[in-house]
Each structure stands twice: as C-alpha cells, then as structure tokens.
Design a protein around this motif. Structure first.
Motif, PDB file in Angstrom:
ATOM      1  N   ASP A 137      59.618  35.853  37.765  1.00  0.00           N
ATOM      2  CA  ASP A 137      58.213  36.238  37.605  1.00  0.00           C
ATOM      3  C   ASP A 137      57.644  36.788  38.901  1.00  0.00           C
ATOM      4  O   ASP A 137      56.947  37.809  38.912  1.00  0.00           O
ATOM      5  CB  ASP A 137      57.409  35.026  37.139  1.00  0.00           C
ATOM      6  CG  ASP A 137      55.917  35.300  37.096  1.00  0.00           C
ATOM      7  OD1 ASP A 137      55.490  36.153  36.297  1.00  0.00           O
ATOM      8  OD2 ASP A 137      55.170  34.666  37.864  1.00  0.00           O
ATOM      9  N   LEU A 179      59.640  40.278  39.575  1.00  0.00           N
ATOM     10  CA  LEU A 179      59.683  41.404  38.643  1.00  0.00           C
ATOM     11  C   LEU A 179      58.552  41.454  37.625  1.00  0.00           C
ATOM     12  O   LEU A 179      58.331  42.514  37.027  1.00  0.00           O
ATOM     13  CB  LEU A 179      61.018  41.368  37.868  1.00  0.00           C
ATOM     14  CG  LEU A 179      62.283  41.568  38.704  1.00  0.00           C
ATOM     15  CD1 LEU A 179      63.519  41.367  37.844  1.00  0.00           C
ATOM     16  CD2 LEU A 179      62.304  42.962  39.332  1.00  0.00           C
ATOM     17  N   LEU A 180      57.879  40.362  37.376  1.00  0.00           N
ATOM     18  CA  LEU A 180      56.916  40.342  36.278  1.00  0.00           C
ATOM     19  C   LEU A 180      55.465  40.328  36.730  1.00  0.00           C
ATOM     20  O   LEU A 180      54.600  40.851  36.037  1.00  0.00           O
ATOM     21  CB  LEU A 180      57.171  39.127  35.371  1.00  0.00           C
ATOM     22  CG  LEU A 180      58.573  39.016  34.774  1.00  0.00           C
ATOM     23  CD1 LEU A 180      58.669  37.759  33.923  1.00  0.00           C
ATOM     24  CD2 LEU A 180      58.906  40.249  33.950  1.00  0.00           C
ATOM     25  N   ARG A 181      55.206  39.718  37.858  1.00  0.00           N
ATOM     26  CA  ARG A 181      53.815  39.534  38.280  1.00  0.00           C
ATOM     27  C   ARG A 181      53.185  40.862  38.678  1.00  0.00           C
ATOM     28  O   ARG A 181      53.731  41.586  39.510  1.00  0.00           O
ATOM     29  CB  ARG A 181      53.764  38.552  39.447  1.00  0.00           C
ATOM     30  CG  ARG A 181      52.371  38.085  39.816  1.00  0.00           C
ATOM     31  CD  ARG A 181      52.440  36.998  40.859  1.00  0.00           C
ATOM     32  NE  ARG A 181      53.231  35.860  40.380  1.00  0.00           N
ATOM     33  CZ  ARG A 181      53.589  34.839  41.133  1.00  0.00           C
ATOM     34  NH1 ARG A 181      53.256  34.822  42.415  1.00  0.00           N
ATOM     35  NH2 ARG A 181      54.279  33.855  40.623  1.00  0.00           N
ATOM     36  N   THR A 235      51.913  49.403  39.074  1.00  0.00           N
ATOM     37  CA  THR A 235      52.263  48.341  38.133  1.00  0.00           C
ATOM     38  C   THR A 235      53.657  48.525  37.551  1.00  0.00           C
ATOM     39  O   THR A 235      54.197  47.603  36.941  1.00  0.00           O
ATOM     40  CB  THR A 235      51.236  48.300  36.993  1.00  0.00           C
ATOM     41  OG1 THR A 235      51.102  49.610  36.435  1.00  0.00           O
ATOM     42  CG2 THR A 235      49.882  47.835  37.508  1.00  0.00           C
ATOM     43  N   HIS A 250      58.150  47.101  40.973  1.00  0.00           N
ATOM     44  CA  HIS A 250      58.045  45.704  41.396  1.00  0.00           C
ATOM     45  C   HIS A 250      58.508  45.524  42.839  1.00  0.00           C
ATOM     46  O   HIS A 250      57.814  44.920  43.651  1.00  0.00           O
ATOM     47  CB  HIS A 250      58.860  44.823  40.457  1.00  0.00           C
ATOM     48  CG  HIS A 250      58.455  44.955  39.025  1.00  0.00           C
ATOM     49  ND1 HIS A 250      57.246  44.510  38.541  1.00  0.00           N
ATOM     50  CD2 HIS A 250      59.096  45.515  37.959  1.00  0.00           C
ATOM     51  CE1 HIS A 250      57.156  44.770  37.253  1.00  0.00           C
ATOM     52  NE2 HIS A 250      58.267  45.373  36.864  1.00  0.00           N
ATOM     53  N   ASP A 274      64.815  48.037  41.422  1.00  0.00           N
ATOM     54  CA  ASP A 274      64.301  47.300  40.268  1.00  0.00           C
ATOM     55  C   ASP A 274      65.326  47.199  39.148  1.00  0.00           C
ATOM     56  O   ASP A 274      65.452  46.154  38.496  1.00  0.00           O
ATOM     57  CB  ASP A 274      63.022  47.957  39.749  1.00  0.00           C
ATOM     58  CG  ASP A 274      61.815  47.638  40.624  1.00  0.00           C
ATOM     59  OD1 ASP A 274      61.965  46.801  41.531  1.00  0.00           O
ATOM     60  OD2 ASP A 274      60.748  48.226  40.400  1.00  0.00           O
ATOM     61  N   GLU A 294      66.604  43.700  37.638  1.00  0.00           N
ATOM     62  CA  GLU A 294      66.369  43.320  36.242  1.00  0.00           C
ATOM     63  C   GLU A 294      67.664  42.890  35.565  1.00  0.00           C
ATOM     64  O   GLU A 294      67.680  41.919  34.794  1.00  0.00           O
ATOM     65  CB  GLU A 294      65.731  44.492  35.498  1.00  0.00           C
ATOM     66  CG  GLU A 294      64.286  44.749  35.931  1.00  0.00           C
ATOM     67  CD  GLU A 294      63.753  46.063  35.395  1.00  0.00           C
ATOM     68  OE1 GLU A 294      64.518  46.779  34.708  1.00  0.00           O
ATOM     69  OE2 GLU A 294      62.579  46.373  35.655  1.00  0.00           O
ATOM     70  N   ARG A 301      51.817  32.975  33.337  1.00  0.00           N
ATOM     71  CA  ARG A 301      53.068  33.193  32.612  1.00  0.00           C
ATOM     72  C   ARG A 301      54.021  32.018  32.780  1.00  0.00           C
ATOM     73  O   ARG A 301      54.677  31.593  31.814  1.00  0.00           O
ATOM     74  CB  ARG A 301      53.739  34.489  33.097  1.00  0.00           C
ATOM     75  CG  ARG A 301      53.247  35.732  32.426  1.00  0.00           C
ATOM     76  CD  ARG A 301      53.934  36.952  33.003  1.00  0.00           C
ATOM     77  NE  ARG A 301      53.789  37.003  34.452  1.00  0.00           N
ATOM     78  CZ  ARG A 301      52.682  37.411  35.072  1.00  0.00           C
ATOM     79  NH1 ARG A 301      51.662  37.811  34.370  1.00  0.00           N
ATOM     80  NH2 ARG A 301      52.599  37.442  36.374  1.00  0.00           N
TER      81      ARG A 301
END
Length: 503
Positions: free
Chosen positions: A126, A129-131, A349, A352, A358, A362, A461
């Motif tokens: 998170d 890669l996600l935040r 956005t 990351h 990236d 991932e 999350r």
C-alpha cells in the motif's frame, strides 16, 4: 413386538405430538418420531413399555408448557432481541474456547502467522504502490520525464527543467534531486536524507507549511543564503517537535544552514515510503561539492525529478503535446544531446515510484501477496480440519440442541461465532506481529540513510483490508465445520449415546 402393536404405539405418540404448536411439529416431528421408534425398540415386555410411556407423558407436559410459553427455537434473550442472541452466542463461544486452552492457543497462533504476514505485506505494498500522493488537488499534478539513452522515461537535466518551467501549460514547475549529507550533532556527524529543491516545490504540491516558510526565489539560485526546511516527521522524531526550531542554525557537511520552516505534515518526500529528513534550497547545492553546482548548467547530466501543476484549463494531453514540441525544439538546438529524446508527462496519481520501476514492483508485489495468501489458505485449511475433529466430539451436544428444537441455522451460528472469535483473536495478534515486523524495516542492513527513513503508516485501505481479512478468514475455516456439525442424524446420534450410556 409385532408390527401392528408398534403401529398402535406410534399413532398414539403422533396424537400426543398434537399438543405441540404446529410450527414446532413441522420442524421436529420426524426426528421425534424416529427417536420414539428407537426407544420403543429397546423395550421388552409390558412393564418397560409402561415406564417409557410414563416418562414420555411427563416430558411432554413439561415441554409443551415450555414451548407454548417461549418457543425453544427462539433464543432466551431477556427481551433484547437479536442483539441478545448474538451476545449469548459470543459468551457461549468464549466459554468453550477458555475450556480448551491448548486448542485455542494453537488456533490463534496459526491464524496470527497467516493474517500477520498478509497485513505486513499489504501495508508495505500500500505504501509503495497504492497510496495516492498527499498533494492538494493531486489530479492536477503531473510528473515530467526526459528519456534516458535507452529511450525510457528517466530523469531530467536542470537546464531542461528551466525550459519546462517557461511553458505556459504549467502554473508551477519544481525540480528535486536526492542526496545524503552529514548533520552535525552532539553525538557526532549523522547521515541524513536530503533533497535539493527549487523554490516552486511548495506551490506544486499545494500543501500548507507546519511552521515558518518555504524557500524564497532568492534562495533558488547559487550564491543566495543557504536554507533548509525540516520534514514534519524529522522535526517530530529528531527534534521533539521543538516549536523554536525555526531560525536555528544547523551544520550540514560542516557548513551552517539556517532553518526557515517545518514542511507539510503529510509530505514525506519524493520517494514514498522513505522520508526526506531535510529539503535544502538550490542555493545550498554547494554542500554537495563543486560538481553539484556545475551540474546545474549541464544538459548531459540527468539528475533531477520534475513535478508540475497544470495551469487552469490545461489537460494532461495538452501538456504532453506542449512537452513534445519542447523536446523537438531541444533536439534541434542540442542535436548531440537531445535529438530523439522524448519528454513524457504522467499524471502524478499514475506514478507510484517511477515509470520504469512500477511495472516490476507490481509484479513482485503480486507474487509476494500470492505467497502470503497461500500461507493463510493453508492455515485456514489446517484449522478447518481441527474444527471438524473438534465438532465430531460435540455431536452429542448438537443432537440435544436439535432435539430440543434448535434449527440448523441456529446451531451453525454457534459454531460460526466460535470461528469468527478465533479469527478476531488471531487477527489482533497478527496485527501486533505485523507491527513488529514492519518496525524491523528501519533496522535492516539498508544503505544509509535509507535504513532510518522508512516510514510505513496505516491508512483506510489497510484498516479495511485487515477487517475484511479477519471476517473472511473466520468464514473460510469455520463455515464448513459449522454446517457439518449442525447437519447430523439427530435420532441416530441420540440412539448411539443412549447405548453408550447404558453400557
């Protein structure tokens, strides 16, 4: 006993069952008749049959009164409704777990390992890669990259940054480059993570300062006063959130630098989840050596990351078109260095860490998540087997509950409550294990100052992932044993128990 005599006894018993409410008979008449047949078959002679009927009549009177006063399939919750039933199930499950400490501790430990590993890995994924970036209006912020010699988006030369900043498709453009310097302290020089940053950086991220100010335009050129802004995390952890920090003088690589502010609270730096300890103005690049100053004029050295905020009404496609034209113009002016070198624009956005990294990150994250997910599945499978074995030892209890009128769903819910309670306990211990594992990250043998600047926090999350993981885990390993334990041959079980008791 002849078949005719057995039929007479059975008809008499069925007439006796008419005393019960219809709903009760519809749910349990078949099982009660089967149980009556089994008990009648074990009697021999008129005396034992008379005693059997006496017990049946006495039990029927008591049970009919109880059923008509308060149906047994409805939980005795003292008028508190469904919540009272749930609290009763929780207390019952807790008592059973306390009575089996070895099983409970083993189950919680098994779940804690599986859930804790998943929480730790997801928290790290998170953060990496996600935040989303914490910028103000992050959809208006873009990252700009010149191509490397291999033709992939890379970093930028500082003169190219100046050309980008002159474009009217951006309202503000900032350049940063990371480095490591020594901070003077009473304990001796300490390596810290810094970023040399242009004065426009705060306008790009669109976030408020915690204290003081950002760099001025005068401090954005070599020869101006050397200044620094402390990151909020470093101000909190290293300086104890000292309110008088602004105006102090710190020494980097032995040279005095004035503190002008404390940065935005939620801005860690350019490379999450690593924390930048200090931002230094471009006027301070001399701290890094003369080559840092020379680099500001070299188009062949691509050391800077560029972020920009789109001007009002400008889209990413418009910005890409303008940067494409700029790349073509630079290729004509500097053919040996920039011909064929593209300039790419990405929404912040959508990036990351870096466009070239990236994809690999991932894939690696998906692989690690799959591995820890498999660990949790194996833990759940083993625990489901343990619960099945444990449920077999409780068949007598289940049979009695069913014979007294408890429905399949009601009995299954008791077992499922126990499974969810185990999952919740395992999840709580797993959270502690995950926190401990993540706390080890700064102590891993990573290069300085990275080893001391990793900060992996918990956001919404991670909270939802943890809650969903605990519930789904409890359902996964508890549902099949619950249904298996509740759907059993009640008459056969009671008949077997009676034989064992007689023996």
């Amino acid at each position: 006993m002849t078949e005719r005599a057995q039929s007479v006894h059975e008809r008499a018993f069925r007439m006796l069952l008419l005393l019960y409410p219809r709903r009760f008979r519809d749910a349990h008449e078949v099982e009660m008749v089967d149980l009556f047949r089994a008990r009648l078959a074990r009697t021999g002679g008129a005396g034992p049959r008379l005693r059997l009927w006496w017990r049946i009549l006495a039990d029927t009177v008591v049970n009919v009164v109880a059923v008509r006063r308060r149906p047994p399939w409805e939980s005795r919750n003292d008028g508190r409704g469904e919540m009272g039933t749930i609290f009763h199930d929780v207390r019952y499950a807790a008592r059973h777990l306390v009575r089996s400490p070895l099983f409970s501790i083993s189950a919680v430990a098994l779940l804690a390992i599986g859930i804790g590993a998943n929480i730790a890995v997801f928290t790290l994924v998170d953060a990496l890669l996600l935040r989303p970036p914490p910028y103000g209006a992050p959809d208006r912020v873009v990252a700009v990259y010149q191509d490397s010699d291999d033709g992939e988006p890379s970093s930028n030369a500082f003169p190219a940054y100046r050309d980008m900043a002159a474009s009217d498709v951006f309202s503000s453009v900032a350049a940063t480059t990371s480095a490591t310097v020594s901070l003077g302290s009473d304990d001796g020089p300490t390596p810290v993570s810094i970023e040399f940053t242009t004065a426009s950086y705060l306008a790009v991220v669109g976030m408020p300062m915690t204290r003081g100010r950002w760099f001025s335009a005068q401090e954005g050129a070599v020869g101006g006063p050397m200044t620094t802004v402390i990151s909020h995390a470093t101000w909190r952890d290293r300086f104890g959130a000292d309110p008088s920090i602004v105006g102090r003088t710190l020494h980097f690589n032995g040279q005095p630098v004035s503190v002008v502010g404390v940065g935005p609270e939620k801005l860690p730096g350019s490379w999450a989840p690593t924390v930048t300890d200090f931002w230094l103005s471009i006027s301070s690049v001399a701290l890094g050596g003369s080559y840092r100053v020379e680099n500001l004029e070299l188009r062949e050295d691509h050391w800077y990351q560029v972020k920009a905020r789109l001007a009002p009404g400008v889209t990413v496609a418009h910005a890409q078109e303008a940067m494409g034209a700029l790349a073509a113009r630079m290729g004509e002016l500097y053919p040996e260095l920039d011909r064929g070198r593209r300039i790419s624009v990405f929404r912040a956005t959508d990036v990351h860490q870096h466009p070239s990294a990236d994809g690999n990150l991932e894939k690696a994250a998906a692989l690690v998540m799959a591995i820890v997910g498999l660990v949790l599945v194996l833990a759940c499978a083993n625990l489901a087997n343990l619960l099945l074995v444990r449920g077999m030892a409780r068949t007598g209890e289940v049979a009695v509950r069913r014979a007294l009128g408890a429905s399949v769903g009601r009995v299954a819910r008791l077992f499922l409550t126990e499974s969810l309670m185990l999952s919740a306990l395992g999840g709580l211990v797993g959270i502690a294990l995950a926190g401990w594992a993540l706390g080890l990250l700064p102590h891993l043998p990573l290069p300085d100052p990275l080893s001391s600047t990793l900060e992996v926090g918990v956001d919404v999350r991670v909270v939802f992932f943890t809650a969903g993981l605990m519930v789904s885990t409890g359902l996964f390993f508890g549902l099949i044993p619950a249904l298996r334990s509740s759907r059993m041959d009640v008459a056969g079980t009671l008949r077997d128990d009676a034989r064992t008791t007689s023996g």
